[in-house]
Design an enzyme around this catalytic site. Structure first.
Site, PDB file in Angstrom:
ATOM      1  N   THR A 240       4.265 -12.288  -3.609  1.00  0.00           N
ATOM      2  CA  THR A 240       4.787 -10.765  -3.474  1.00  0.00           C
ATOM      3  C   THR A 240       3.713 -10.078  -2.591  1.00  0.00           C
ATOM      4  O   THR A 240       2.654 -10.288  -2.770  1.00  0.00           O
ATOM      5  CB  THR A 240       4.846 -10.220  -4.938  1.00  0.00           C
ATOM      6  OG1 THR A 240       3.649 -10.064  -5.501  1.00  0.00           O
ATOM      7  CG2 THR A 240       6.023 -11.008  -5.824  1.00  0.00           C
ATOM      8  N   ASP A 241       4.404  -9.063  -1.948  1.00  0.00           N
ATOM      9  CA  ASP A 241       3.394  -8.314  -1.702  1.00  0.00           C
ATOM     10  C   ASP A 241       2.803  -7.325  -2.787  1.00  0.00           C
ATOM     11  O   ASP A 241       3.373  -7.575  -3.939  1.00  0.00           O
ATOM     12  CB  ASP A 241       4.187  -6.991  -0.450  1.00  0.00           C
ATOM     13  CG  ASP A 241       3.057  -6.444   0.150  1.00  0.00           C
ATOM     14  OD1 ASP A 241       1.763  -6.413  -0.005  1.00  0.00           O
ATOM     15  OD2 ASP A 241       3.187  -5.583   1.171  1.00  0.00           O
ATOM     16  N   TRP A 242       1.586  -6.738  -2.626  1.00  0.00           N
ATOM     17  CA  TRP A 242       0.752  -6.262  -3.729  1.00  0.00           C
ATOM     18  C   TRP A 242       1.678  -5.409  -4.505  1.00  0.00           C
ATOM     19  O   TRP A 242       1.616  -4.270  -3.995  1.00  0.00           O
ATOM     20  CB  TRP A 242      -0.490  -5.604  -3.221  1.00  0.00           C
ATOM     21  CG  TRP A 242      -1.678  -6.882  -3.347  1.00  0.00           C
ATOM     22  CD1 TRP A 242      -2.852  -6.520  -3.679  1.00  0.00           C
ATOM     23  CD2 TRP A 242      -1.468  -8.196  -2.746  1.00  0.00           C
ATOM     24  NE1 TRP A 242      -3.519  -7.795  -3.773  1.00  0.00           N
ATOM     25  CE2 TRP A 242      -2.700  -8.869  -3.263  1.00  0.00           C
ATOM     26  CE3 TRP A 242      -0.572  -9.071  -2.184  1.00  0.00           C
ATOM     27  CZ2 TRP A 242      -3.193 -10.162  -2.944  1.00  0.00           C
ATOM     28  CZ3 TRP A 242      -0.935 -10.326  -1.995  1.00  0.00           C
ATOM     29  CH2 TRP A 242      -2.131 -10.759  -2.296  1.00  0.00           C
ATOM     30  N   GLY A 243       2.167  -5.604  -5.558  1.00  0.00           N
ATOM     31  CA  GLY A 243       3.010  -4.708  -6.547  1.00  0.00           C
ATOM     32  C   GLY A 243       4.462  -4.715  -6.253  1.00  0.00           C
ATOM     33  O   GLY A 243       4.853  -3.802  -6.676  1.00  0.00           O
ATOM     34  N   ALA A 244       4.935  -5.756  -5.455  1.00  0.00           N
ATOM     35  CA  ALA A 244       6.367  -5.692  -5.137  1.00  0.00           C
ATOM     36  C   ALA A 244       7.205  -6.250  -6.030  1.00  0.00           C
ATOM     37  O   ALA A 244       8.445  -6.168  -5.985  1.00  0.00           O
ATOM     38  CB  ALA A 244       6.535  -6.555  -3.766  1.00  0.00           C
TER      39      ALA A 244
END
Ligand code: BGC
Length: 815
Positions: A240-244
């Protein structure tokens, strides 16, 4: 349990490390599905599986040590030119070489995956992160990305193309839905990722934050399982993108392997429960664990002896010089020896060479234009001319300008170092207009009035309006050229390097001319891509809209002649390729390189198409007077469009135009080819874009394009019914507490970063924080502000202040 009917079936995946996976407990498998902290995938010590360190990316390493938590804190690294610059080289060898150098730094730092390249399409020039992306054109973006990936991965480090997909703006990136019709999605937005996966053989890929047509990219079975794995055959690991992460279980089912960064084990527990409840097939976790183990066991060991930072600085300089685009030259360039030169502009002393946000590199050394001129022994005088970033009184500002103006008249040549200040563009927010600061525009116009040899060197992450372009003698675009941007600029200005870059994006006269200007950045929850396929030059050429500098444009200190076009076939069947060859001659007196571009125009009229589309290119180096025969192969896909009706690529029968060009507007040779293909069905496409000043696409037209009703606008959430999917910004109109948090956060971020609140990194962090859904608080705090505490905060925001506070306090330190 649902039956998996997709082209991708995890049950059929052969595990590479079945012997290890079978030794893992359910909890261990689930634990591998998320990061240990901000930058590590977990390992399994008892089985000898090491942790994997990943690091930003994309144009250098932002490796953070244990205590380096803020964006601007990381170990020293080489800041290579950013994608806005490297794309202008149109040179896959150069980009691959750069990737190798970056990969070497990664190995020496113990970094196993570099989080890059970024290859989202520059749909709109105002996207704050365009500097990290390559192009408005999918062919060029895909080829550049594949080259960088090959380079990074040559020594064994993994690359991570991002953000998959349609993260084409920063505004509300954590929650907005990109509403895109299927054909534009395939031909424009997915195409570069397809090239990165198939030709670059990327080992990992990072999903985007946003939703695509209503579904988060972190849990989108269409893009992750169906297309990426099922169609393109991607065998690597998705993260995931960071925190997605929104719904972790839905994500795992859809093909999302690793959640980054750590959410403190919270989501791993949900995976375990889902398996126990029979909602998730344990096999999904086996497959994910296998991919994580494979990456861990095949990553290179850290090289202890380190790298040669001086050599990397030289490589960054050489690359940047070969990317610079000479937009205009009425003879002032190259500089001649002994000329009296005045340099104007604060950016000449304090260069703008990279963007802010997650790609921010703590550069080993920075060489400004002034440093480099001195090092090369060029004598110059200097005037700051305009203030950069700092607030200055009108009186002082006008004094700076007058001083520069008075000096300019006395010199043979004036070099103005201009461009976008850092506060104008960054990850986390979009530009609010396409102009340069007004003091720079005024300065350049005034200098041009007193000196005929004004040369403007332009730095910045994307296209800009250049109202003074006709008045100055020369313009050199360097983009964000990395830590040695000064050296690279001087090499080109003095003629040591003959410029050979070409624009990877159009420079329109004004922002309002852009096809997406009517719709960008969209409403809070929806970003509608109503311009469909007609992005950048695809629109300008089709609608006959004049631009300041077209896509593919770039001059040289020498001249090139194109002749003798030959097509290997004049009749073609669907599925065949064709070779386009021609002679390219350097007709000037200096050695130089030309980027020859091959465009295809579908003349069949079977379906709506842009006038021309880039389908091939070659950068050719020629000595003065030398000529070479050049061949560019157009693959079958060059003649195909995506048929949303058939769900496949299809060619049209009839004539296609093939153009060999020096820019999309400068066609030098052309011919036609006859295609025969089975009859195909294409979805109807309206012809709105063919008018030079298009009315916005109507709801009806857009709904036809999407082949579904439009997504209704979502109302703002109501106090009392706020959820973890709402952001502080959404709640602010109704909640005093949300407004307080927004104000407080601005100051707290600035204080913690020891920087002013308008510092671009502070601005970025603040913008991201206030527009992110509440659920991402646990990610930004790495699980410290856990889900239960977020629920407490939600209670407070919904009006139950003390109950919420109690819940927060009661859950401090719990997992
Ligand atoms: C960015 C990614 C980056 C990640 C880690 C995110 O906010 O969108 O591009 O790789 O942070 O820093």
């Amino acid at each position: 349990m649902e039956k998996d009917t997709s082209k991708y079936d995890h049950a059929r995946i052969a595990l590479k490390h079945a012997d290890i996976v079978q030794k893992l407990t359910l909890e261990e498998k689930a634990s591998l599905c998320s990061g240990r902290d901000m930058w590590h995938f977990k390992g399994i010590e008892r089985l000898g599986i090491p942790e994997v360190m990943v690091t930003d990316g994309p144009h250098g390493l932002r490796k953070q040590e244990e205590k380096q938590l803020l964006l601007n804190q990381s170990v020293k690294a080489t800041c290579f030119p950013t994608a806005v610059t490297t794309a202008c080289s149109w040179d896959e060898d150069l980009i691959e070489e750069l990737g190798k150098t970056l990969g070497e730094e990664a190995i020496c730092e113990g970094v196993r995956v570099v989080l890059g390249p970024g290859l989202n399409i520059k749909r709109d020039p105002l996207c704050g992160r365009n500097f990290e992306y390559f192009s408005e054109d999918p062919y060029l973006a895909g080829k550049a990305a594949a080259a960088l990936i090959r380079g990074i991965q040559a020594g064994g480090t993994g690359a991570c193309p991002k953000h998959f997909c349609c993260n084409n703006q920063e505004y509300y990136r954590m929650s907005i839905s990109a509403e895109v019709d299927e054909r534009a999605l395939r031909e424009i937005y997915l195409a570069p990722f397809e090239t990165a996966v198939k030709e670059g053989k990327a080992r990992t890929i990072m999903c985007a934050y946003n939703k695509l047509n209503g579904t988060y990219c972190s849990e989108n079975p269409l893009t992750l399982n169906e297309i990426l794995r099922g169609e393109w055959g991607f065998e690597g690991l998705t993260m995931t993108d960071w925190g997605a992460t929104a719904d972790r279980v839905a994500g795992a089912k859809a093909g999302m392997d690793v959640e980054m960064p750590s959410s403190g084990g919270m989501n791993d527990k949900k995976l375990v429960s889902a398996v126990k409840a029979g909602e998730l097939d344990e096999r999904v976790l086996d497959v994910i664990a296998d991919r994580v183990i494979d990456l861990a066991l095949t990553s290179p060991e850290r090289r202890e002896e380190g790298y040669d930072a001086e050599a990397h600085d030289k490589a960054a300089r050489k690359a940047a010089a070969n990317c610079a685009v000479l937009l205009k030259n009425a003879g002032a360039l190259p500089l001649s020896e002994g000329e009296k030169v005045l340099v104007v502009g604060e950016m000449a002393a304090k260069p703008r060479f990279q963007g802010a946000g997650s790609s921010f590199i703590n550069a080993h050394k920075i060489t400004s234009l002034l440093d480099a001129l001195s090092q090369e022994g060029v004598t110059y005088a200097y005037e700051p001319g305009y203030p950069l970033e700092k607030r200055m009184s009108e009186k002082k500002r006008s004094k700076l300008l007058s001083q520069a103006e008075a000096q300019a008249a006395k010199y043979e040549k004036v070099i103005v170092m201009a461009g976008l200040p850092a506060s104008f563009e960054a990850e986390g927010f979009d530009r609010s207009h396409m102009r340069l600061p007004k003091e720079q525009n005024e300065l350049i116009a005034r200098l041009a009035a007193v000196n005929k040899n004004v040369v403007v060197v332009l730095a910045g992450g994307g296209a800009m309006e250049l109202p003074w372009a006709d008045a100055v003698n020369a313009v050199l675009f360097i983009g964000l050229a990395g830590q040695n941007s000064g050296g690279a600029s001087v090499d080109v200005l003095t003629g040591k390097v003959n410029p050979s870059g070409k624009l990877a994006e159009s420079f329109p006269f004004k922002y309002e001319d852009c096809p997406s200007a009517h719709y960008f950045p969209g409403k809070r929850y929806l970003s509608e891509y109503r311009e469909s396929l007609f992005v950048g030059y695809r629109y300008y050429l089709s609608a006959g809209v004049k631009v300041r500098y077209p896509f593919g444009h770039g001059l040289s200190y020498t001249t090139f002649q194109y002749s003798d076009l030959l097509l290997s076939k004049k009749k073609l069947k669907e599925g065949e390729s064709v070779e386009v060859s021609f002679t390219l001659k350097n007709t000037g007196h200096r050695a130089g390189a030309e980027v020859a571009q091959v465009y295809v125009g579908d003349l069949t009229g079977e379906t709506a198409c842009p006038a021309l589309e880039l389908k091939g290119s070659k950068k050719v180096f020629l000595e003065a007077g030398e000529e070479k025969r050049v061949t560019v192969t157009l693959p079958p896909r060059a003649f195909m469009h995506w048929s949303s009706v058939e769900g496949d690529w299809a060619a049209c029968s009839g004539a296609y135009r093939i153009c060999v060009a020096a820019s999309c507007e400068d066609v030098r040779l052309s011919d036609e080819i006859e295609m025969s293909a089975p009859a195909h069905k294409f979805a109807p496409c309206s012809g709105w874009y063919l008018s030079p000043s298009p009315e916005p696409v109507t709801n009806e037209e857009f709904s036809d394009l999407l082949r579904r009703p439009l997504t209704p606008e979502k109302p703002l959430p109501q106090k009392g019914a706020f959820t973890v999917n709402d952001s502080f910004n959404d709640m602010a109109p109704q909640s005093g507490l949300a407004r307080f948090i927004i104000r407080f956060a601005r100051r707290a971020i600035a204080l913690s970063m020891h920087a002013p609140a308008d510092d671009p990194n502070c601005k970025m962090m603040h913008e991201v924080m206030i527009t992110s859904p509440l659920r991402s608080l646990s990610f930004s705090s790495q699980g410290m502000f856990n889900e239960k505490m977020a629920d407490g905060l939600l209670l407070m925001l919904n009006g139950s202040f003390f109950k919420g506070l109690g819940k927060i306090i009661g859950n401090i330190g719990k997992k």
